[in-house]
Design a protein around this motif. Structure first.
Motif, PDB file in Angstrom:
ATOM      1  N   TYR A  78       0.845  -1.189   0.000  1.00 42.27           N
ATOM      2  CA  TYR A  78       0.000   0.000   0.000  1.00 42.27           C
ATOM      3  C   TYR A  78       0.883   1.241   0.000  1.00 42.27           C
ATOM      4  O   TYR A  78       2.043   1.193   0.398  1.00 42.27           O
ATOM      5  CB  TYR A  78      -0.863   0.070   1.270  1.00 42.27           C
ATOM      6  CG  TYR A  78      -1.634  -1.175   1.586  1.00 42.27           C
ATOM      7  CD1 TYR A  78      -2.764  -1.527   0.855  1.00 42.27           C
ATOM      8  CD2 TYR A  78      -1.246  -2.000   2.634  1.00 42.27           C
ATOM      9  CE1 TYR A  78      -3.480  -2.665   1.166  1.00 42.27           C
ATOM     10  CE2 TYR A  78      -1.950  -3.149   2.955  1.00 42.27           C
ATOM     11  CZ  TYR A  78      -3.074  -3.480   2.207  1.00 42.27           C
ATOM     12  OH  TYR A  78      -3.780  -4.608   2.512  1.00 42.27           O
ATOM     13  N   GLN A  79       0.289   2.371  -0.387  1.00 49.32           N
ATOM     14  CA  GLN A  79       0.961   3.661  -0.242  1.00 49.32           C
ATOM     15  C   GLN A  79       0.738   4.124   1.195  1.00 49.32           C
ATOM     16  O   GLN A  79      -0.399   4.391   1.581  1.00 49.32           O
ATOM     17  CB  GLN A  79       0.385   4.696  -1.215  1.00 49.32           C
ATOM     18  CG  GLN A  79       0.916   6.103  -1.002  1.00 49.32           C
ATOM     19  CD  GLN A  79       2.419   6.214  -1.141  1.00 49.32           C
ATOM     20  OE1 GLN A  79       2.981   5.818  -2.136  1.00 49.32           O
ATOM     21  NE2 GLN A  79       3.077   6.744  -0.125  1.00 49.32           N
ATOM     22  N   PRO A  80       1.781   4.181   2.015  1.00 50.51           N
ATOM     23  CA  PRO A  80       1.586   4.541   3.422  1.00 50.51           C
ATOM     24  C   PRO A  80       1.346   6.043   3.625  1.00 50.51           C
ATOM     25  O   PRO A  80       1.975   6.869   2.979  1.00 50.51           O
ATOM     26  CB  PRO A  80       2.892   4.109   4.081  1.00 50.51           C
ATOM     27  CG  PRO A  80       3.904   4.170   2.982  1.00 50.51           C
ATOM     28  CD  PRO A  80       3.174   3.848   1.717  1.00 50.51           C
ATOM     29  N   TYR A  81       0.411   6.334   4.523  1.00 51.08           N
ATOM     30  CA  TYR A  81       0.146   7.723   4.883  1.00 51.08           C
ATOM     31  C   TYR A  81      -0.262   7.786   6.357  1.00 51.08           C
ATOM     32  O   TYR A  81      -0.626   6.778   6.960  1.00 51.08           O
ATOM     33  CB  TYR A  81      -0.922   8.353   3.984  1.00 51.08           C
ATOM     34  CG  TYR A  81      -2.289   7.717   4.065  1.00 51.08           C
ATOM     35  CD1 TYR A  81      -3.214   8.102   5.034  1.00 51.08           C
ATOM     36  CD2 TYR A  81      -2.666   6.737   3.156  1.00 51.08           C
ATOM     37  CE1 TYR A  81      -4.466   7.518   5.099  1.00 51.08           C
ATOM     38  CE2 TYR A  81      -3.919   6.151   3.204  1.00 51.08           C
ATOM     39  CZ  TYR A  81      -4.813   6.540   4.177  1.00 51.08           C
ATOM     40  OH  TYR A  81      -6.054   5.966   4.238  1.00 51.08           O
ATOM     41  N   ALA A  82      -0.174   8.982   6.888  1.00 52.55           N
ATOM     42  CA  ALA A  82      -0.622   9.251   8.257  1.00 52.55           C
ATOM     43  C   ALA A  82      -1.735  10.281   8.169  1.00 52.55           C
ATOM     44  O   ALA A  82      -1.641  11.245   7.401  1.00 52.55           O
ATOM     45  CB  ALA A  82       0.524   9.799   9.100  1.00 52.55           C
ATOM     46  N   ALA A  83      -2.799  10.063   8.928  1.00 52.29           N
ATOM     47  CA  ALA A  83      -3.922  11.002   8.957  1.00 52.29           C
ATOM     48  C   ALA A  83      -4.306  11.267  10.408  1.00 52.29           C
ATOM     49  O   ALA A  83      -4.391  10.339  11.212  1.00 52.29           O
ATOM     50  CB  ALA A  83      -5.117  10.435   8.195  1.00 52.29           C
ATOM     51  N   ILE A  84      -4.524  12.524  10.718  1.00 43.23           N
ATOM     52  CA  ILE A  84      -5.002  12.932  12.034  1.00 43.23           C
ATOM     53  C   ILE A  84      -6.358  13.584  11.786  1.00 43.23           C
ATOM     54  O   ILE A  84      -6.438  14.656  11.199  1.00 43.23           O
ATOM     55  CB  ILE A  84      -4.041  13.935  12.719  1.00 43.23           C
ATOM     56  CG1 ILE A  84      -2.586  13.462  12.657  1.00 43.23           C
ATOM     57  CG2 ILE A  84      -4.500  14.215  14.145  1.00 43.23           C
ATOM     58  CD1 ILE A  84      -2.308  12.123  13.284  1.00 43.23           C
ATOM     59  N   GLY A  85      -7.435  12.899  12.214  1.00 42.36           N
ATOM     60  CA  GLY A  85      -8.777  13.316  11.832  1.00 42.36           C
ATOM     61  C   GLY A  85      -9.619  13.904  12.934  1.00 42.36           C
ATOM     62  O   GLY A  85      -9.425  13.623  14.116  1.00 42.36           O
ATOM     63  N   THR A  86     -10.577  14.719  12.509  1.00 39.35           N
ATOM     64  CA  THR A  86     -11.566  15.333  13.395  1.00 39.35           C
ATOM     65  C   THR A  86     -12.942  15.115  12.785  1.00 39.35           C
ATOM     66  O   THR A  86     -13.150  15.388  11.602  1.00 39.35           O
ATOM     67  CB  THR A  86     -11.285  16.850  13.535  1.00 39.35           C
ATOM     68  OG1 THR A  86     -10.012  17.025  14.139  1.00 39.35           O
ATOM     69  CG2 THR A  86     -12.351  17.543  14.365  1.00 39.35           C
ATOM     70  N   TRP A  87     -13.860  14.585  13.592  1.00 42.01           N
ATOM     71  CA  TRP A  87     -15.260  14.393  13.216  1.00 42.01           C
ATOM     72  C   TRP A  87     -16.096  15.154  14.245  1.00 42.01           C
ATOM     73  O   TRP A  87     -16.418  14.627  15.297  1.00 42.01           O
ATOM     74  CB  TRP A  87     -15.635  12.913  13.246  1.00 42.01           C
ATOM     75  CG  TRP A  87     -15.075  12.125  12.125  1.00 42.01           C
ATOM     76  CD1 TRP A  87     -15.711  11.803  10.956  1.00 42.01           C
ATOM     77  CD2 TRP A  87     -13.773  11.545  12.031  1.00 42.01           C
ATOM     78  NE1 TRP A  87     -14.878  11.056  10.159  1.00 42.01           N
ATOM     79  CE2 TRP A  87     -13.681  10.889  10.789  1.00 42.01           C
ATOM     80  CE3 TRP A  87     -12.659  11.521  12.876  1.00 42.01           C
ATOM     81  CZ2 TRP A  87     -12.538  10.216  10.374  1.00 42.01           C
ATOM     82  CZ3 TRP A  87     -11.518  10.862  12.457  1.00 42.01           C
ATOM     83  CH2 TRP A  87     -11.472  10.225  11.223  1.00 42.01           C
TER      84      TRP A  87
END
Length: 174
Positions: A67-76
């Protein structure tokens, strides 16, 4: 001047990669708004959900990737979730693999499966986000489905600003 050109090139490549990733996501991706690029981190808002997130691709590697690795920091905002850490890893995880995230001098044991990893709870999310604000890089390491070790690294320059932009971008999205 040579350093400036390299930074500009890396920023451009990161922006193109993030835009490409956004195009590959399901149909609601078209509704995403860019809130800005901050070094290798981008901030985005998806008013249809609503959600906002800071996103970065892992450093390039010549090693095998599933996979293409990524980091996500999310707000819902409607779910009252802020600063949720999600890592897309470069390889499929071995069952019951130990997933360790190192942010500066701090280490966190994450949970996950398939090719994804998360903090075990909101308290760990907050601790990771706090550590990201003062560290220069973060690295996740685990065992892949074939039993080999692997790691993915993200530079954190711009991460704090992207996380703040994402949080601010969702203030009125309730």
């Amino acid at each position: 001047m040579r350093s400036l050109n390299r930074v500009t090139f890396v920023t451009f490549v990161t922006f193109v990669t993030l835009c490409t990733l956004a195009l590959l996501l399901p149909a609601p991706a078209a509704a995403r708004d860019s809130l800005g690029m901050f070094s290798t981190w981008g901030a985005f808002r998806d008013p249809a959900v609503p959600r906002c997130y800071a996103l970065a691709m892992a450093e390039p590697s010549t090693k095998q990737r599933d996979y293409q690795p990524y980091a996500a920091i999310g707000t819902w905002p409607r779910r009252e979730v802020r600063g949720q850490v999600h890592l897309r890893l470069s390889r499929k995880l071995a069952p019951a693999s130990r997933i360790v995230l190192t942010v500066g001098r701090e280490r966190f044991e994450l949970t996950g499966g398939g090719g994804d990893a998360w903090a075990v709870d909101r308290r760990m999310d907050a601790a990771i986000v706090a550590a990201m604000r003062s560290a220069s890089a973060m690295t996740v390491s685990a065992r892949d489905a074939k039993g080999g070790g692997f790691s993915n690294t993200w530079p954190l320059t711009g991460a704090a600003t992207a996380m703040d932009a994402a949080s601010i971008g969702c203030v009125q999205q309730r």
